[in-house]
Design an enzyme around this catalytic site. Structure first.
Site, PDB file in Angstrom:
ATOM      1  N   ASP A  21     -22.026   0.435  -0.436  1.00 39.62           N
ATOM      2  CA  ASP A  21     -23.143  -0.145   0.310  1.00 39.62           C
ATOM      3  C   ASP A  21     -23.973  -1.112  -0.524  1.00 39.62           C
ATOM      4  O   ASP A  21     -24.742  -1.902   0.018  1.00 39.62           O
ATOM      5  CB  ASP A  21     -24.078   0.968   0.816  1.00 39.62           C
ATOM      6  CG  ASP A  21     -23.450   1.801   1.922  1.00 39.62           C
ATOM      7  OD1 ASP A  21     -22.268   1.543   2.255  1.00 39.62           O
ATOM      8  OD2 ASP A  21     -24.124   2.694   2.448  1.00 39.62           O
ATOM      9  N   VAL A  54     -31.172   6.917 -12.571  1.00 39.18           N
ATOM     10  CA  VAL A  54     -31.016   5.684 -13.343  1.00 39.18           C
ATOM     11  C   VAL A  54     -32.188   4.751 -13.039  1.00 39.18           C
ATOM     12  O   VAL A  54     -32.490   4.480 -11.880  1.00 39.18           O
ATOM     13  CB  VAL A  54     -29.678   4.992 -13.009  1.00 39.18           C
ATOM     14  CG1 VAL A  54     -29.586   3.642 -13.702  1.00 39.18           C
ATOM     15  CG2 VAL A  54     -28.512   5.879 -13.409  1.00 39.18           C
ATOM     16  N   GLY A 106     -23.588   6.903  -9.211  1.00 43.35           N
ATOM     17  CA  GLY A 106     -23.526   7.273  -7.804  1.00 43.35           C
ATOM     18  C   GLY A 106     -22.282   8.080  -7.462  1.00 43.35           C
ATOM     19  O   GLY A 106     -21.170   7.642  -7.707  1.00 43.35           O
ATOM     20  N   GLU A 117     -26.089   8.403  17.401  1.00 44.47           N
ATOM     21  CA  GLU A 117     -25.710   9.807  17.209  1.00 44.47           C
ATOM     22  C   GLU A 117     -26.936  10.718  17.266  1.00 44.47           C
ATOM     23  O   GLU A 117     -26.905  11.772  17.901  1.00 44.47           O
ATOM     24  CB  GLU A 117     -24.992   9.972  15.863  1.00 44.47           C
ATOM     25  CG  GLU A 117     -23.554   9.471  15.908  1.00 44.47           C
ATOM     26  CD  GLU A 117     -22.948   9.220  14.525  1.00 44.47           C
ATOM     27  OE1 GLU A 117     -21.780   8.846  14.466  1.00 44.47           O
ATOM     28  OE2 GLU A 117     -23.664   9.392  13.515  1.00 44.47           O
ATOM     29  N   GLY A 164     -21.313   9.035  -4.385  1.00 45.00           N
ATOM     30  CA  GLY A 164     -20.969   8.920  -2.966  1.00 45.00           C
ATOM     31  C   GLY A 164     -19.471   8.674  -2.817  1.00 45.00           C
ATOM     32  O   GLY A 164     -18.691   8.915  -3.740  1.00 45.00           O
ATOM     33  N   PHE A 165     -19.087   8.154  -1.653  1.00 45.33           N
ATOM     34  CA  PHE A 165     -17.659   7.960  -1.391  1.00 45.33           C
ATOM     35  C   PHE A 165     -17.023   7.011  -2.409  1.00 45.33           C
ATOM     36  O   PHE A 165     -15.929   7.262  -2.901  1.00 45.33           O
ATOM     37  CB  PHE A 165     -17.449   7.410   0.017  1.00 45.33           C
ATOM     38  CG  PHE A 165     -17.654   8.447   1.084  1.00 45.33           C
ATOM     39  CD1 PHE A 165     -16.707   9.440   1.278  1.00 45.33           C
ATOM     40  CD2 PHE A 165     -18.791   8.445   1.877  1.00 45.33           C
ATOM     41  CE1 PHE A 165     -16.885  10.397   2.256  1.00 45.33           C
ATOM     42  CE2 PHE A 165     -18.973   9.414   2.857  1.00 45.33           C
ATOM     43  CZ  PHE A 165     -18.024  10.388   3.049  1.00 45.33           C
ATOM     44  N   GLY A 166     -17.717   5.916  -2.743  1.00 43.68           N
ATOM     45  CA  GLY A 166     -17.138   4.917  -3.648  1.00 43.68           C
ATOM     46  C   GLY A 166     -17.041   5.427  -5.077  1.00 43.68           C
ATOM     47  O   GLY A 166     -15.971   5.400  -5.689  1.00 43.68           O
TER      48      GLY A 166
END
Lengths: 453, 453
Positions: free
Chosen positions: A333, A112, A44, A203, A46-48
């Protein structure tokens, strides 16, 4: 002094030469040993996951980042792509471009399938990848609570493709309203339902209302886009349920001010081609429904064979590893991190980023034969934007809303984007949208054209 | 002086008040009469159709512009979207946004099926639209010379969707090359064939070569993108066959310099999943094939019932109307305009724009009971770009190539984009790409994910 280095000396100072030399020596050494270095696989980007990869830059490991997409996505602004304010490239950056300078990192574009913690292997669509350390940062998708057939009718917002699909549907709805001579068709085309009043739902609803009331107002000849109905539904009794009650109330008021119909305590019973049925039988005829109601963690969590929570998140230990496998970490997440019985941390980018850095530190400690450390989240606050000059912010010690919160939101997002090369075009696009009330990316694209009537 | 106008006088000068009053009087008059005004229907919102619509701004007619897409496309830069330098929104603008201020114009998003010149009706997917005057500016698509099954294997470049599809395939090819352990698969993934050495083919081949050799050069760990093979094929004996021979030769040399393999006099016999077969049996194994070889005019031309040429273009009279129907005009890529037996005008945006303005003038003349005028093309020259600092230009009296031609190309395209609001972001994206050798829009998106292995 008549050596082969002489010509170089003319162009570089000795300090620069030393730097060049040591860099090339280090790089050569790293390349020589690379094959034998421990391998850290990160699932992944993403941010992490990305933060973990970057934090391992100077650690003697081989980093392999696997993602299904070729880009990192600045997800907090994804709703702006869905609502035509920004282009995909404004909020996404190729993972390879981000990591190109990091010699110990490689990127694999792949999907994966599962993780074999006993064999220490990640099984992808193209074969398996062995690891010494594993960081699972596979995130979450939206969940339809078992009604998966709703996905086609009410797309959620997680990827660029999702955002482009929602943009297409929203713009197409106004086109259909403009063309039709049937009042019921027109009303349904001009009704937009957003299910879920968390930050994304708030939003989206705010942005759709602004588009209809401001951006498109002079674009059509047979309809008045300002007559569009934007309905924000939630089963909870307030919007932004994870925020303080006074901020929820402020957000509801700000939404109402910009024309959003907020309907709380409403449970969606059914979604079909022509609209939404609420529990109790109320029917909302709407051509466009957007799903922002729930998340489900990636199914990869389950393949780890350790306990997960109701949303499928992996319950991690306080160093973010999983029980029985100190070499496997889950972050972002996909992680359920709730030490000392507290509420689990929310799915926010600061949580994921701090966890990514923490895991890199833990891996370094393990390599050095030391002990892993307990993760502690440093909460800098949360904020959600609603529309022009409208937002709520909670910095812990102080809560505020309206123009001030909106400026804070803008400031924080601009700062965050600084690390992105796209910053300048985003700023220009925002400035353009602010001063002209326009949205530059109002393009209907996609392979489904021509649409059925 | 104590009238209801007094408060206004405080804010406006008398000149401004007069202007305001006359504008509102004119608008009211126009709205009152609008229903009875003659109706001009324009099919196609490309350069020709849009120019015609804008030129009718002050003419007492109702203008209805019909297009299958909701945006006008700056097609000369479409290859830059296909090669990840620009985002779709940089080169496209919603038709409604362009015409929002023109009160006598409306836009219909729709697909025209055929034209009934006897009934004076345009038949769309949603019903028919009657006209008093018709401007057909439906353009051209790429033609596969009867081998329509090649379209899936070798996409052409006409719409934003086409460009995004080519971008996806090109970027995905490098990803597959990086992942595979099979040499043949890698070689095929790193071979790019462009069929057709006209301006689009030359621009595509040059840009792909630049991406491989410069942009991606540090992005991968298992392949060297600079080893990519970019093959430009054409049946003609020279590239850019409509240009002067010395410019063709210069373009070929510039292409070779940046690593493009130019193969001329080659006829494509077959295209399949694994590559291209040339006449004579030579086989090029290539995962990515781009089609830039031929155009076919929109099939709408045939529904007019007047003679068309081999490419399906409507042979127009010298005032751009069709035989027997002085109220029907055909312009742009769909028109075959060849007065006095000269070669027909090429499919270029300046031709279409000048024809659009000319047709508007002719309609105004007809409304006034006058005669239509003969169209005359003012040729300002042509140019094609090849890569960084590489281009050819022909301004009629002078021909030049290389850096100077490239600067001229840049200048002209920046000037053209001035009328676009996107100008500034395009300039920034170009400046970014120029100084960093990067391309910001390297995003793989699209619904076909995950790809078959």
């Amino acid at each position: 002094m008549e050596s082969g280095w002489m010509p170089l000396v003319k162009y570089f100072t000795s300090a620069e030469l030393c730097a060049l030399l040591s860099v090339s020596v280090i790089e050569t050494l790293m390349n020589v040993h690379q094959r034998n270095l421990p391998r850290v696989v990160i699932i992944g980007g993403g941010f992490g996951g990305l933060e973990a990869a970057k934090a391992l830059r100077k650690v003697p490991v081989r980093v392999t980042l696997i993602d299904r997409q070729n880009h990192h996505l600045f997800q907090p602004l994804l709703y702006q792509v869905a609502t035509a304010a920004l282009s995909p490239a404004d909020i996404a950056e190729p993972l390879r471009a981000i990591l190109r300078g990091q010699q110990n990192a490689e990127v694999i574009l792949g999907s994966v399938r599962r993780i074999d913690v006993e064999a220490k292997e990640v099984i992808t669509g193209d074969g398996s990848v062995a690891y010494d350390y594993l960081v699972v940062a596979a995130g979450a998708r939206h969940s339809y609570f078992g009604k998966e057939h709703w996905e086609k009718l009410a797309p959620g917002l997680k990827s660029l493709d999702d955002a482009l699909e929602i943009r297409r549907r929203m713009l197409m709805a106004f086109e259909i309203a403009e063309k039709t001579e049937d009042d019921a068709v027109r009303r349904s085309a001009m009704t937009f339902v957003v299910v879920g009043a968390g930050p994304t739902g708030v939003e989206m609803a705010g942005a759709i209302s602004e588009i209809a009331r401001v951006t498109l107002v002079r674009d059509f000849r047979h309809i008045d886009p300002a007559q569009a109905r934007v309905v924000l539904l939630d089963a909870a009794p307030r919007v932004l349920p994870t925020y303080a009650p006074e901020l929820s109330e402020s957000a509801r008021r700000q939404l109402t001010n910009i024309g959003v119909e907020v309907q709380l305590g409403m449970i969606v019973e059914e979604i079909d081609e022509s609209g939404v049925t609420l529990k109790g039988g109320t029917r909302i005829m709407a051509r466009t429904v957007v799903w922002a109601a729930g998340n489900a963690a990636s199914p990869l969590g389950a393949s780890l064979g350790v306990p997960t929570d109701r949303q499928g998140r992996v319950v991690v230990k306080d160093d973010l590893s999983i029980p029985g496998h100190p070499e496997v970490f889950v972050i972002g997440d996909l992680a359920h991190f709730a030490p000392d019985g507290a509420a689990p941390l929310p799915g926010l980018s600061p949580v994921a980023m701090q966890q990514g850095r923490h895991v890199a530190k833990n891996i370094r400690a393990l390599l050095a034969g030391g002990w892993t450390g307990k993760f502690e989240y440093f909460d800098k606050g949360t904020m959600a934007t609603i529309g022009r000059h409208a937002a709520v912010a909670d910095a812990g010690f102080v809560k505020f809303s309206g123009l001030l919160a909106w400026l804070a939101w803008l400031f924080v997002h601009v700062i965050f984007l600084v690390s992105f090369r796209n910053k300048i075009t985003v700023l220009l696009n925002w400035a353009y949208a602010y001063f002209t009330f326009g949205r530059g990316a109002r393009l209907i694209t996609g392979r489904d054209w021509p649409l059925p009537p």
